[in-house]
Scaffold this motif. Structure first.
Motif, mmCIF file in Angstrom:
data_model
loop_
_atom_site.group_PDB
_atom_site.id
_atom_site.type_symbol
_atom_site.label_atom_id
_atom_site.label_comp_id
_atom_site.label_asym_id
_atom_site.label_seq_id
_atom_site.Cartn_x
_atom_site.Cartn_y
_atom_site.Cartn_z
ATOM 1 N N HIS A 156 0.837 -1.209 0.000
ATOM 2 C CA HIS A 156 0.000 0.000 0.000
ATOM 3 C C HIS A 156 0.872 1.259 0.000
ATOM 4 N N ASN A 157 1.900 1.278 0.844
ATOM 5 C CA ASN A 157 2.781 2.446 0.909
ATOM 6 C C ASN A 157 3.488 2.690 -0.409
ATOM 7 N N ARG A 158 3.977 1.623 -1.018
ATOM 8 C CA ARG A 158 4.701 1.759 -2.293
ATOM 9 C C ARG A 158 3.780 2.260 -3.398
ATOM 10 N N LEU A 159 2.560 1.749 -3.452
ATOM 11 C CA LEU A 159 1.617 2.213 -4.474
ATOM 12 C C LEU A 159 1.244 3.682 -4.255
ATOM 13 N N GLN A 160 1.109 4.099 -3.000
ATOM 14 C CA GLN A 160 0.813 5.502 -2.722
ATOM 15 C C GLN A 160 1.984 6.396 -3.139
#
Length: 122
Positions: free
Chosen positions: A44-48
């Motif tokens: 999730h963090n990487r996609l954000q």
């Protein structure tokens, strides 16, 4: 099951003696309960961080019964649209997936020029 027989964990029979749909339904329950919260958070963090501007594209190789579909629906960026490519060689599983997607309100759209490929729209 193909990977396990290739590795010699189970014998390689000419005909499988179990129902692949029932097997994967059971497997999906176990898999869902064992997802790593740390991996999910990192994804999730990487996609954000990537700041996806268009439709999110996800490829699911050996899709089985689409165990990753709901995960993909809740990924950052999926609200802008999701292209979910499920690649599965077992025809029984493909048919079960099409039925499940239709039951959930997705409509199949035949992709021209590609045998057996359908796109589903909500």
């Amino acid at each position: 099951h193909a990977v396990m027989s290739h590795l010699g964990i189970i014998p390689r029979p000419q005909v499988w003696k179990f129902d692949p749909i029932r097997y994967l339904e059971s497997k999906n329950i176990v898999d869902a309960s064992s997802f790593s919260a740390g991996v999910q958070t990192a994804l999730h963090n990487r996609l954000q961080e990537m700041k996806v501007t268009g439709r999110l594209k996800v490829v699911d190789l050996g899709a089985g019964l689409l165990s990753m579909f709901d995960v993909a629906l809740h990924l950052p960026g999926s609200h802008k649209g999701l292209d979910y490519f499920a690649l599965e060689t077992e025809q029984d599983l493909v048919e079960a997936n099409c039925e499940m997607l239709q039951d959930r309100g997705f409509s199949p759209v035949k992709e021209s020029g590609v045998d057996g490929m359908f796109r589903f729209e909500s």
